[in-house]
Design an enzyme around this catalytic site. Structure first.
Site, short mmCIF file in Angstrom:
data_model
loop_
_atom_site.label_atom_id
_atom_site.label_comp_id
_atom_site.label_asym_id
_atom_site.label_seq_id
_atom_site.Cartn_x
_atom_site.Cartn_y
_atom_site.Cartn_z
N CYS A 3 91.84 -25.61 -83.72
CA CYS A 3 90.70 -24.77 -84.13
C CYS A 3 89.45 -25.40 -83.51
O CYS A 3 88.64 -26.02 -84.20
CB CYS A 3 90.58 -24.71 -85.64
SG CYS A 3 92.12 -24.29 -86.50
N GLY A 48 86.57 -24.58 -81.73
CA GLY A 48 85.15 -24.24 -81.64
C GLY A 48 84.29 -25.02 -82.62
O GLY A 48 84.73 -25.32 -83.73
N PRO A 49 83.07 -25.43 -82.19
CA PRO A 49 82.43 -25.14 -80.90
C PRO A 49 82.71 -26.15 -79.78
O PRO A 49 82.17 -26.03 -78.70
CB PRO A 49 80.94 -25.17 -81.27
CG PRO A 49 80.85 -26.17 -82.37
CD PRO A 49 82.12 -26.03 -83.16
N GLY A 50 83.53 -27.17 -80.05
CA GLY A 50 84.00 -28.01 -78.96
C GLY A 50 83.55 -29.45 -78.93
O GLY A 50 83.94 -30.20 -78.03
N ASP A 55 94.95 -16.74 -82.83
CA ASP A 55 95.01 -17.21 -84.20
C ASP A 55 95.76 -18.55 -84.16
O ASP A 55 96.85 -18.65 -83.60
CB ASP A 55 95.77 -16.19 -85.05
CG ASP A 55 95.82 -16.56 -86.52
OD1 ASP A 55 96.16 -17.72 -86.84
OD2 ASP A 55 95.56 -15.68 -87.36
N CYS A 108 84.96 -30.00 -93.01
CA CYS A 108 83.58 -30.40 -93.28
C CYS A 108 83.22 -29.92 -94.68
O CYS A 108 82.26 -29.19 -94.89
CB CYS A 108 82.63 -29.81 -92.24
SG CYS A 108 80.99 -30.56 -92.32
#
Length: 456
Positions: free
Chosen positions: A263, A265-267, A314, A385
């Site tokens: 998963c 993003g954002p990298g 996904d 987070c």
């Protein structure tokens, strides 16, 4: 337009976009500042007004309700945002009262006409007559419970207050709740990373205590350093750095390992993993379901000379299509974001208790799929987070029950502690797990949760 007026207008427009269009202040504000051509001083003021108002919105709404003698829902949304901005300046900044009142009244006039301007003028002048301490006492007296009192004074929804207390209590630290709520409302210092093997920490920078690659500048323009680094120096919270490093440093890397950021993003974590993979002869793949965020991942990887394919699926499907394949997988799962309220203050107002079960189910499905995509002996880092126990300990416990003896938990606390010479003092969890929980008030990081599972 005056300097203060320009900054205030940018702040107001950003706050309106957050409430009206679900915009993210951290993404929109820099663009708005650039478009308005604000100086560095103006930009700093616009930033403080925007984030300060969003952080303290719950407190200011309580003040406005008392000062206006009406419910918040009865006030025109555009006028309400003008009032919030004005109250922030009156109670929490050194902006002159007449400037705070007059320009907020003009914003209210633009939003709702002459009647709205008169209403805003009356409310703000009533607020200005009393001290911040008087107003805090007044709204606290109206609280119906101790939790609601904390929510009003520290501007957190009551359900968030309770979730944070439970997470702290799992470490025997429930008495630190007010310190955590206070830290959530403080502007975080900019933390940066020099990607390992690709950039060096500036000599005059202050190294972060726990990540070996993090630093903070004593002064100067971080944008100039970032621009000149070709993507090898960037802004990244120290907690995010530790989350990625917990996976790459959980055990020595064998050349030729295959890694997956599921998963991505954002990298930011992807770029750090790419640098680690490059240094140790591993291969890295990334996946991100959102095309726009997948684009951010590709941009983040531009500074690392490693071919990292980025798929757009996904994460559950992506993992299930590659069973028994990877040596290490990062699952940085979608979550409530309650651990990043310092940087994304609007997140506290966007989520509700009813969002948690759906997110927890998604998190469980992502983590379960990731375990299935591991080779025997492979390791998955499950990261959120958020310190919410349903999103952290609860998800890991479910996966351990589901997989039984086929999965064992490693001590993420030991791995994170071993990353530097400074002991972060990560507390043992009441459930006996090896989960590492970082905190804003203890570690000056986002409240990042890190768990490590090995497929046996």
């Amino acid at each position: 337009m005056s300097r203060v007026a320009g900054a205030r207008l940018v702040a107001y427009d950003t706050i309106r976009a957050v409430h009206e269009s679900d915009a993210y202040a951290n993404l929109l504000l820099p663009t708005s500042i650039g478009r308005a051509g604000l100086s560095s001083a103006d930009a700093a003021l616009a930033t403080e007004l925007t984030y300060g108002t969003l952080r303290r919105q719950g407190t200011y709404d309580a003040v406005i309700a008392v000062a206006s003698d009406r419910g918040i829902a009865e006030i025109h949304p555009g006028v309400l945002d003008a009032l919030r901005l004005g109250v922030h300046q009156l109670l929490s900044t050194r902006v002159a009262s007449h400037a705070a009142v007059n320009e907020s009244v003009e914003l209210a006039r633009t939003a709702g006409g002459r009647g709205a301007a008169g209403f805003a003028n009356a409310v703000l002048r009533r607020v200005s007559r009393d001290t911040p301490g008087d107003w805090m006492t007044r709204i606290a007296e109206g609280a119906r419970s101790d939790d609601e009192k904390l929510g009003l004074l520290f501007s957190h929804p009551v359900w968030v207050v309770r979730a944070l207390r439970r997470a702290l209590a799992a470490e025997g630290r429930a008495d630190e709740l007010e310190a955590l709520l206070t830290a959530d409302n403080a502007a975080p210092r900019v933390t940066m990373i020099a990607l390992p093997g690709l950039a060096e920490i500036p000599e005059d920078a202050r190294r972060t205590p726990f990540s070996p690659y993090g630093f903070r500048l004593g002064g100067g323009d971080p944008d100039a350093i970032i621009r000149s680094s070709d993507g090898r120096v960037r802004v990244q919270d120290e907690g995010s750095q530790l989350a990625a490093l917990a996976l790459s440093r959980a055990e020595p890397v064998r050349e030729g390992e295959r890694w997956l950021d599921l998963c991505a993003g954002p990298g930011g974590k992807t770029a750090l993993l790419a640098a680690e993979a490059l240094a140790h002869g591993a291969q890295l793949e990334a996946n991100e379901i959102s095309p726009s965020r997948a684009g951010l991942v590709r941009n983040a990887l531009a500074g690392v000379p490693l071919d990292v394919p980025v798929s757009e699926q996904d994460g559950r499907v992506r993992a299930e299509e590659t069973p028994n394949t990877y040596d290490r997988i990062l699952v940085d799962a979608p979550c409530t974001g309650l651990g990043a309220l310092r940087r994304r203050p609007e997140a506290r107002w966007r989520k509700a208790p009813g969002d948690v079960p759906g997110l927890s189910e998604l998190q469980r499905e992502l983590l379960g799929a990731a375990v299935g995509a591991l080779k025997p002996g492979g390791i998955v880092a499950y990261v959120t987070c958020s310190p919410h126990l349903a999103e952290t300990a609860g998800v890991v416990a479910e996966i351990r029950r589901e997989w039984g003896a086929a999965v064992e938990e490693l001590s993420a606390r030991d791995v994170v502690t071993g990353l530097s010479d400074s002991d972060p003092g990560l507390a043992p969890q009441a459930d006996g797990s090896g989960r590492a929980q970082l905190w804003p008030h203890r570690h000056n990081t986002d409240a990042m949760s890190i768990s490590l599972l090995r497929r046996v």
